[in-house]
Scaffold this active site. Structure first.
Site, PDB file in Angstrom:
ATOM      1  N   HIS A   1      51.180  45.682  24.082  1.00  0.00           N
ATOM      2  CA  HIS A   1      49.525  45.504  23.955  1.00  0.00           C
ATOM      3  C   HIS A   1      48.669  46.834  23.879  1.00  0.00           C
ATOM      4  CE1 HIS A   1      49.276  41.107  25.020  1.00  0.00           C
ATOM      5  NE2 HIS A   1      50.599  41.426  25.757  1.00  0.00           N
TER       6      HIS A   1
ATOM      7  N   ASN B   1      46.620  35.274  27.282  1.00  0.00           N
ATOM      8  CA  ASN B   1      47.104  35.607  25.941  1.00  0.00           C
ATOM      9  C   ASN B   1      46.420  34.510  24.844  1.00  0.00           C
ATOM     10  OD1 ASN B   1      48.779  37.751  25.851  1.00  0.00           O
ATOM     11  ND2 ASN B   1      50.721  36.560  25.867  1.00  0.00           N
TER      12      ASN B   1
ATOM     13  N   HIS C   1      46.281  43.893  36.289  1.00  0.00           N
ATOM     14  CA  HIS C   1      47.354  43.496  37.180  1.00  0.00           C
ATOM     15  C   HIS C   1      47.503  42.360  37.603  1.00  0.00           C
ATOM     16  CE1 HIS C   1      50.448  44.092  39.998  1.00  0.00           C
ATOM     17  NE2 HIS C   1      50.074  44.685  40.811  1.00  0.00           N
TER      18      HIS C   1
HETATM   19 FE1  HDD Z   1      52.360  41.564  29.882  1.00  0.00          FE
HETATM   20  C1  HDD Z   1      50.498  44.075  29.091  1.00  0.00           C
HETATM   21  C2  HDD Z   1      49.908  39.446  28.862  1.00  0.00           C
HETATM   22  C3  HDD Z   1      54.493  38.713  30.404  1.00  0.00           C
HETATM   23  C4  HDD Z   1      54.558  43.514  31.361  1.00  0.00           C
HETATM   24  N1  HDD Z   1      50.451  41.718  29.078  1.00  0.00           N
HETATM   25  C5  HDD Z   1      49.760  42.878  28.884  1.00  0.00           C
HETATM   26  C6  HDD Z   1      48.455  42.810  28.523  1.00  0.00           C
HETATM   27  C7  HDD Z   1      48.286  41.216  28.427  1.00  0.00           C
HETATM   28  C8  HDD Z   1      49.509  40.782  28.676  1.00  0.00           C
HETATM   29  C9  HDD Z   1      47.080  40.351  27.979  1.00  0.00           C
HETATM   30  C10 HDD Z   1      47.310  43.603  28.054  1.00  0.00           C
HETATM   31  C11 HDD Z   1      46.516  44.112  29.387  1.00  0.00           C
HETATM   32  C12 HDD Z   1      45.648  45.026  29.053  1.00  0.00           C
HETATM   33  O1  HDD Z   1      44.926  44.785  28.084  1.00  0.00           O
HETATM   34  O2  HDD Z   1      45.745  46.134  29.362  1.00  0.00           O
HETATM   35  N2  HDD Z   1      52.126  39.490  29.618  1.00  0.00           N
HETATM   36  C13 HDD Z   1      51.048  38.873  29.195  1.00  0.00           C
HETATM   37  C14 HDD Z   1      51.331  37.341  29.266  1.00  0.00           C
HETATM   38  C15 HDD Z   1      52.659  37.221  29.599  1.00  0.00           C
HETATM   39  C16 HDD Z   1      53.072  38.673  29.993  1.00  0.00           C
HETATM   40  C17 HDD Z   1      50.231  36.239  29.143  1.00  0.00           C
HETATM   41  C18 HDD Z   1      53.211  35.941  29.719  1.00  0.00           C
HETATM   42  C19 HDD Z   1      52.951  35.006  30.502  1.00  0.00           C
HETATM   43  N3  HDD Z   1      54.112  41.104  30.541  1.00  0.00           N
HETATM   44  C20 HDD Z   1      54.704  40.020  30.643  1.00  0.00           C
HETATM   45  C21 HDD Z   1      56.278  40.220  31.468  1.00  0.00           C
HETATM   46  C22 HDD Z   1      56.037  41.754  31.574  1.00  0.00           C
HETATM   47  C23 HDD Z   1      54.939  42.223  31.231  1.00  0.00           C
HETATM   48  C24 HDD Z   1      57.298  39.177  31.660  1.00  0.00           C
HETATM   49  C25 HDD Z   1      57.072  42.259  32.326  1.00  0.00           C
HETATM   50  C26 HDD Z   1      58.141  41.855  33.180  1.00  0.00           C
HETATM   51  N4  HDD Z   1      52.408  43.470  30.289  1.00  0.00           N
HETATM   52  C27 HDD Z   1      53.510  43.999  30.808  1.00  0.00           C
HETATM   53  C28 HDD Z   1      53.390  45.666  31.113  1.00  0.00           C
HETATM   54  C29 HDD Z   1      51.806  45.731  30.446  1.00  0.00           C
HETATM   55  C30 HDD Z   1      51.350  44.447  29.837  1.00  0.00           C
HETATM   56  C31 HDD Z   1      54.471  46.431  30.725  1.00  0.00           C
HETATM   57  C32 HDD Z   1      51.688  46.954  29.349  1.00  0.00           C
HETATM   58  C33 HDD Z   1      50.504  47.651  29.980  1.00  0.00           C
HETATM   59  C34 HDD Z   1      50.110  47.060  31.031  1.00  0.00           C
HETATM   60  O3  HDD Z   1      51.134  46.047  31.160  1.00  0.00           O
HETATM   61  O4  HDD Z   1      49.153  47.579  31.386  1.00  0.00           O
HETATM   62  O5  HDD Z   1      53.272  45.901  32.335  1.00  0.00           O
END
Ligand code: HDD
Length: 691
Positions: free
Chosen positions: A61, A136, A327
């Site tokens: 993202h 999402n 978060h």
């Molecule tokens: Fe995630 C970012 C949505 C599963 C780990 N995720 C991130 C963002 C969105 C989502 C919208 C961007 C937030 C922003 O604008 O800063 N992610 C989802 C959805 C998931 C999902 C809807 C499943 C239902 N994500 C998911 C899993 C993991 C992560 C299973 C890790 C085990 N996601 C992350 C992250 C991010 C992230 C690495 C990258 C940047 C951040 O968090 O802030 O932690």
């Protein structure tokens, strides 16, 4: 004079305001060339700061756009008995929000219109702390268990040897992963559908994805799934269009969000919930805690809860949109987690990632992340500490500060009370094992044109895969979803037609089709009006006026910038030169009459292509009188002159008018607007029109 050239005269350094001389005076007459010294702290600090300007982009993202707004619950939305979260239940309460929309796979500088999932993350600054709904634009996810997330992301991101391709799933590693992880298939169907190509962030749904929990004052829980529904309806682009927009305006979705807010056309979304009593947890043929499953809306309807309006652009992209830290564990009393294994992993990952991305544990104090509620904890010090904590105590329990601040179990957060047990094995239960049923449900729910787009998407994506065995494995997996789909894909990618899949169960869920997610409005739609010298000026002003009355926006495009002269000798202002735009940046096209104007346009390849391309992409296309010639030149098969001297004909989104002077005939703009309201004329067969 020499000193002036060397930039040493007062006033040569200018401040931020154009034309305002800087008050710093410089020495006259000194030698023009001086040493660069380490002691020049201004130069050092400037360069040092510049050297440190970048922070790591988000691991997923990375590319996004944000906006501020507010959320307000509807009167009597029925949630008051189910949750103590007052921002969801009190109609008198307006909660400020910040929303960040994003693509998933691409880097910060990648194009907006790639085939991808879109993030829809909302931070509610409630009176009881921040609640983050990190969702999402698709209601399911690729995997069931967080431990697979790094593998999934590594597979979809550019390949590690040469960092290609950027922001695309059309490559070997992604499809290799899919072929070997059938739990991805339901989400892959969404990804291959037009849902992955939103027309606008303002025209796409959002989903919390997981089953969460509402908790009432007695500590009783109710399962809940969150839905965002855009008031402008959900609409998508077509793939050919997306690829072209990626070149013509890579900031397409970001610009659209920014410009509509600047213009006062504020995006609005309705929040809805699906509620399931805890006692009904096992009433479904899937596991409620499996994030690769939806609860069909026909089984559990979505109940409207409130409305969100986005009405302010950020002042500074980096400070706000880049530094916002979402978060999933940011919850407030009345909302809680479930044992969804994906959600539990997320509750670790989001905090963890901000520590590296934002450089330490105090990122929650950055302005965009700061809660409006008072913060009371014993966390101290660390990089970038902004607060000056007073007093002698920074520990709990204490007697020196009256015990304050009190933490968990003293009212701030209490776990939802449930017994949890299990073996120490990294396995999901049998209830997580149906990987295909809802992928089939999605396929069955699609309109014919949506199916065609899905088949074309699979053919495009697998067509980019080098390894034949990967193509074959994926086709075998698709066979488990639907035989017809698998055969259609196989035919396109040079794989033998498969057999032996599970028979299609035949069930469908109408809410899944974009056909049922429209809205009866053309508000904010952009229409190109093509003109050249000799255009009928009365028509141009009528088109502008009548579209604007309906909330849409007409932009007059000329072969060059500046004014054109109408048939009556008037000046008609041109909004943009055609060569700086493209039909792909508009929702529809109108060619007004005026023999000389149409002759000039018909002789210009760019103008002809403009119309042909809009037609190819099933957009509403309209012409009056002579304008029809340009349509015919562009190969618009449905362009027919109305019989008689006055009248309007509409066929498959092609609207033509004839009139004997004066105003355009009644119904011309109304019928064009009706076609625009349907977004595209999907029933128009444009397969033989050159792309
Ligand atoms: Fe995630 C970012 C949505 C599963 C780990 N995720 C991130 C963002 C969105 C989502 C919208 C961007 C937030 C922003 O604008 O800063 N992610 C989802 C959805 C998931 C999902 C809807 C499943 C239902 N994500 C998911 C899993 C993991 C992560 C299973 C890790 C085990 N996601 C992350 C992250 C991010 C992230 C690495 C990258 C940047 C951040 O968090 O802030 O932690």
């Amino acid at each position: 004079m020499a000193a002036r050239r060397a930039g040493l005269v007062a006033g040569e350094y200018r401040s931020g305001r154009p034309g305002t001389p800087c008050a710093v005076s410089r020495h006259r007459g000194e030698p023009a060339r001086g040493p660069t010294l380490l002691e020049d702290f201004q130069a050092r600090e400037k360069i040092t700061h510049f050297d440190h300007e970048r922070i790591p982009e988000r691991v997923v993202h990375a590319r996004g756009a944000g906006a501020y707004g507010h959320f307000q619950p509807y009167e009597d939305n029925g949630l008051a008995d189910l949750t103590t979260a007052q921002f969801l239940t009190d109609p008198g309460r307006r909660t400020p929000v910040f929303v960040r929309f994003s693509t998933v796979a691409g880097s910060r500088g990648s194009a907006d219109t790639v085939r991808d999932v879109r993030g829809f993350a909302t931070k509610f600054y409630t009176d009881e702390g921040n609640y983050d709904l990190v969702g999402n634009n698709m209601p399911v996810f690729f995997i069931q268990d967080g431990i697979k997330f790094p593998d999934f992301v590594h597979a979809v991101k550019p390949e590690p040897d040469n960092e290609m391709p950027q922001a695309a799933s059309a490559h070997d590693t992604f499809w290799d992963f899919v072929g070997l992880q059938p739990e991805t298939l339901h989400m892959v169907m969404w990804l291959m559908s037009d849902r992955a190509l939103p027309r606008s962030y303002r025209m796409m749904q959002g989903f919390g994805v997981h089953t969460f929990r509402l908790v009432d004052a007695q500590g009783r829980g109710t399962f809940v799934k969150f839905h965002w529904k855009p008031l402008l309806g959900s609409h998508s682009l077509v793939w050919d269009e997306c690829q072209k927009i990626a070149g013509k305006d890579p900031d397409y979705n970001r610009r659209d969000l920014w410009e509509s807010i600047e213009a006062g056309q504020f995006p609005e979304y309705e929040l809805g919930v699906q509620l399931v009593e805890e006692s009904r947890e096992f009433d479904f043929d899937f596991d409620l805690l499996d994030a690769t499953k939806i609860i069909p809306e026909e089984v559990v309807p979505v109940r409207p809860v409130g409305r969100m309006v986005l009405d302010r652009n950020p002042d500074n992209f980096f400070a706000e949109t880049e530094q916002v830290a979402f978060h999933t564990a940011n919850v407030v009393p009345g909302i809680d987690f479930t044992n969804d294994p994906l959600l539990q992993a997320r509750n670790f990952s989001y905090l963890d990632t901000q520590l590296i991305r934002l450089g330490g544990p105090n990122f929650a104090q950055l302005p965009v992340n700061r809660p409006v509620a008072e913060v009371a904890n014993n966390q101290r010090d660390g990089y970038g500490q902004q607060r000056v904590h007073r007093g002698r105590t920074s520990y709990f329990k204490n007697s020196l500060s009256g015990g304050c601040p009190a933490l968990a179990d003293e009212g701030a957060f209490t776990h939802y009370q449930e017994k949890v047990e299990g073996h120490k094995i990294r396995k999901r239960s049998e209830s997580f094992k149906d990987f295909y049923g809802q992928a089939t449900l999605f396929w069955n729910s699609m309109a014919p044109w949506e199916r065609e787009h899905i088949v074309a998407a699979f053919r495009f994506e697998l067509g980019k895969v080098d390894h034949q065995h990967v193509r074959e494995t994926v086709v075998q997996q698709i066979e488990q979803i639907d035989h017809e789909l698998a055969v259609a894909v196989a035919e396109g990618v040079g794989v033998a037609a498969p057999s032996g899949g599970t028979p299609n169960h035949g069930r469908s869920s109408p809410a899944l089709s974009l056909v049922n997610q429209g809205a009866d409005t053309i508000a904010t739609r952009r229409v190109a009006v093509l003109v050249a010298d000799g255009v009928d000026a009365t028509e141009v002003s009528q088109i502008r006026r009548e579209l604007s009355e309906r909330g849409a926006m007409a932009e007059v495009l000329g072969l060059r910038d500046g004014d054109v002269r109408s048939a009556d000798g008037d000046e008609v202002p041109v909004d943009r030169a055609m060569n700086t735009m493209g039909s792909v940046l508009y929702d529809g096209v109108i060619v007004p009459g005026g023999a000389e104007s149409v002759r000039a346009l018909s002789g210009d390849g760019f103008a002809v292509h403009f119309v042909a391309e809009a037609y190819k992409h099933n957009k509403p296309v309209a012409a009056s009188d002579e304008g029809m010639e340009l349509l015919q030149r562009a190969g618009v098969a449905e362009a027919r002159k109305p019989t008689g001297t006055d009248g309007v004909v509409t066929e498959l989104g092609v609207v033509t008018a004839a009139h004997t002077g004066g105003a355009l005939p009644e119904g011309f703009i109304a019928e064009f607007a009706a076609a625009l309201g349907k977004h595209r004329a999907w029933e128009r067969d444009t397969s033989s029109v050159p792309a």
